[in-house]
Design an enzyme around this catalytic site. Structure first.
Site, PDB file in Angstrom:
ATOM      1  N   SER A 198      42.977  39.340  31.402  1.00 31.58           N
ATOM      2  CA  SER A 198      44.398  38.976  31.263  1.00 31.58           C
ATOM      3  C   SER A 198      44.694  38.164  30.002  1.00 31.58           C
ATOM      4  O   SER A 198      45.497  37.237  30.022  1.00 31.58           O
ATOM      5  CB  SER A 198      44.893  38.248  32.514  1.00 31.58           C
ATOM      6  OG  SER A 198      44.822  39.109  33.642  1.00 31.58           O
ATOM      7  N   LYS A 234      40.548  51.431  28.331  1.00 32.13           N
ATOM      8  CA  LYS A 234      40.221  51.997  29.661  1.00 32.13           C
ATOM      9  C   LYS A 234      40.713  53.454  29.737  1.00 32.13           C
ATOM     10  O   LYS A 234      40.653  54.147  28.736  1.00 32.13           O
ATOM     11  CB  LYS A 234      40.802  51.100  30.755  1.00 32.13           C
ATOM     12  CG  LYS A 234      40.362  49.635  30.583  1.00 32.13           C
ATOM     13  CD  LYS A 234      40.671  48.754  31.747  1.00 32.13           C
ATOM     14  CE  LYS A 234      40.171  47.340  31.457  1.00 32.13           C
ATOM     15  NZ  LYS A 234      40.414  46.406  32.549  1.00 32.13           N
ATOM     16  N   ASN A 244      40.075  47.153  24.865  1.00 33.00           N
ATOM     17  CA  ASN A 244      39.478  48.151  25.751  1.00 33.00           C
ATOM     18  C   ASN A 244      40.628  48.919  26.401  1.00 33.00           C
ATOM     19  O   ASN A 244      41.326  48.383  27.259  1.00 33.00           O
ATOM     20  CB  ASN A 244      38.625  47.438  26.809  1.00 33.00           C
ATOM     21  CG  ASN A 244      38.112  48.389  27.876  1.00 33.00           C
ATOM     22  OD1 ASN A 244      38.215  49.608  27.745  1.00 33.00           O
ATOM     23  ND2 ASN A 244      37.550  47.836  28.936  1.00 33.00           N
ATOM     24  N   GLU A 283      33.816  38.197  31.240  1.00 39.28           N
ATOM     25  CA  GLU A 283      35.050  38.653  31.888  1.00 39.28           C
ATOM     26  C   GLU A 283      34.970  38.340  33.382  1.00 39.28           C
ATOM     27  O   GLU A 283      34.374  39.120  34.142  1.00 39.28           O
ATOM     28  CB  GLU A 283      35.221  40.163  31.702  1.00 39.28           C
ATOM     29  CG  GLU A 283      35.340  40.602  30.269  1.00 39.28           C
ATOM     30  CD  GLU A 283      36.078  41.929  30.141  1.00 39.28           C
ATOM     31  OE1 GLU A 283      37.105  41.952  29.452  1.00 39.28           O
ATOM     32  OE2 GLU A 283      35.646  42.935  30.734  1.00 39.28           O
ATOM     33  N   GLU A 308      34.195  47.122  35.853  1.00 36.59           N
ATOM     34  CA  GLU A 308      34.665  48.349  36.521  1.00 36.59           C
ATOM     35  C   GLU A 308      33.523  49.345  36.679  1.00 36.59           C
ATOM     36  O   GLU A 308      33.432  50.066  37.670  1.00 36.59           O
ATOM     37  CB  GLU A 308      35.845  48.941  35.736  1.00 36.59           C
ATOM     38  CG  GLU A 308      37.110  48.122  35.962  1.00 36.59           C
ATOM     39  CD  GLU A 308      38.069  48.070  34.783  1.00 36.59           C
ATOM     40  OE1 GLU A 308      37.987  48.943  33.897  1.00 36.59           O
ATOM     41  OE2 GLU A 308      38.897  47.141  34.751  1.00 36.59           O
ATOM     42  N   GLY A 327      43.006  42.374  34.867  1.00 35.88           N
ATOM     43  CA  GLY A 327      44.134  43.178  35.333  1.00 35.88           C
ATOM     44  C   GLY A 327      44.975  42.493  36.393  1.00 35.88           C
ATOM     45  O   GLY A 327      45.823  43.112  37.025  1.00 35.88           O
ATOM     46  N   HIS A 364      30.717  46.801  31.797  1.00 38.68           N
ATOM     47  CA  HIS A 364      32.045  46.368  32.245  1.00 38.68           C
ATOM     48  C   HIS A 364      32.060  46.290  33.769  1.00 38.68           C
ATOM     49  O   HIS A 364      31.449  47.108  34.446  1.00 38.68           O
ATOM     50  CB  HIS A 364      33.118  47.336  31.741  1.00 38.68           C
ATOM     51  CG  HIS A 364      34.482  46.764  31.896  1.00 38.68           C
ATOM     52  ND1 HIS A 364      35.141  46.773  33.100  1.00 38.68           N
ATOM     53  CD2 HIS A 364      35.295  46.122  31.018  1.00 38.68           C
ATOM     54  CE1 HIS A 364      36.322  46.163  32.937  1.00 38.68           C
ATOM     55  NE2 HIS A 364      36.434  45.761  31.685  1.00 38.68           N
TER      56      HIS A 364
HETATM   57  P1  13P Z   1      43.031  42.995  31.180  1.00 38.55           P
HETATM   58  O1  13P Z   1      43.255  42.365  29.829  1.00 38.55           O
HETATM   59  O2  13P Z   1      43.985  44.113  31.464  1.00 38.55           O
HETATM   60  O3  13P Z   1      42.971  41.968  32.265  1.00 38.55           O
HETATM   61  O4  13P Z   1      41.586  43.688  31.131  1.00 38.55           O
HETATM   62  C1  13P Z   1      40.496  42.957  30.692  1.00 38.55           C
HETATM   63  C2  13P Z   1      39.339  43.864  30.541  1.00 38.55           C
HETATM   64  O5  13P Z   1      38.790  44.348  31.507  1.00 38.55           O
HETATM   65  C3  13P Z   1      38.887  44.190  29.172  1.00 38.55           C
HETATM   66  O6  13P Z   1      37.664  44.835  29.196  1.00 38.55           O
END
Ligand code: 13P
Length: 252
Positions: A213, A11, A9, A167, A97, A173, A95
């Site tokens: 992560s 982003k 992903n 997740e 976010e 992150g 997601h």
């Molecule tokens: P990270 O791998 O940067 O922690 O992000 C995970 C994520 O949100 C994938 O959708």
């Protein structure tokens, strides 16, 4: 059995040129990998170019989001039909976010999943608890609600198109991955929910990815867990070398 999925992903990162450069590198390195599904989810503006580069490849392209209606007066939105039109095979929905920053509800996510299924697209459906929810013992309740509401009225036969991504929000992150055991426990719980809401066969066939992560140095331990069927990778999917290492996780 369950074919593993390794999905990146991206982003809100990368120009069109940078996106093309990354998938050209992935294509070179991962062309021969056939025992897993590989998926990349670039930003909207790079989707078509990336899909063109990957047209003959074993790497699938995903949208990061969609609106649950195929056309109409919805300024700024992109629909499942349009994602399919440019060669996407998957779309990420739910997601954290989007839930946290854009106020997306379980019902809205459910509508998106239904719209994607109707278009014949694969769905990467994200769920996960916040740190506060985990620490106040609400984790299982939250996961149950997200699965129950997100998959509401989705029949068992349509679930072949759905991949679930667990997740934990506190691991996204932050560099703080869930331990193998924490991830394994959550995945086993989610599989149990699928068994309860559907049946044992469906629960046994549905792929559940871990995200938060995931890095080259922790992917092998995570992928060794019985109920972890792949990873949804953020930061480490932006560098070809790291993502290729994750694709090449140690097979059991
Ligand atoms: P990270 O791998 O940067 O922690 O992000 C995970 C994520 O949100 C994938 O959708």
């Amino acid at each position: 059995m369950r074919k593993p999925v390794i999905a990146g992903n991206w982003k809100l990162h990368k120009t069109v040129a940078e996106s093309i450069q990354l998938v050209e590198a992935l294509n070179r390195e991962a062309a021969g990998v056939s025992d897993i599904e590989i998926v990349v989810a670039p930003v909207y503006t790079a989707l078509q170019n990336v899909a063109e580069v990957l047209a003959e490849s074993n790497i699938a392209v995903a949208g990061q989001n969609c609106y649950p209606v195929n056309s109409g007066a919805f300024t700024g939105e992109v629909s499942p039909a349009l994602l399919k039109d440019i060669g996407c095979r998957y779309c990420i929905v739910g997601h954290s976010e989007r839930r946290q920053l854009f106020g997306e509800t379980d019902a809205f996510i459910n509508a998106k999943i239904k719209a994607l299924i109707s278009e014949g697209l694969g769905v990467i459906f994200c769920i996960g608890e916040t740190l506060e929810e985990r620490e106040s013992d609400q984790m299982y309740e939250v996961l149950t609600r997200q699965i129950r509401e997100g998959l509401k009225d989705i029949p068992a036969d349509a679930m072949q198109q759905v991949v679930i991504a667990y997740e934990p929000v506190w691991a996204i992150g932050t560099g703080k991955t869930a331990t193998n055991q924490q991830a394994a426990e959550a995945h086993a719980f989610i599989r149990g929910l699928l068994q309860g809401f559907y049946n044992e066969e469906l629960a046994g066939q549905t792929r559940i990815l871990y995200g938060g992560s995931v890095k080259p140095d922790n992917v092998d331990g995570l992928m060794a867990q019985e109920d972890i069927d792949g990873t949804l990778v953020g930061g480490a999917s932006l560098k070809a070398e790291d993502f290729v290492r994750i694709i090449n996780f140690k097979r059991g």
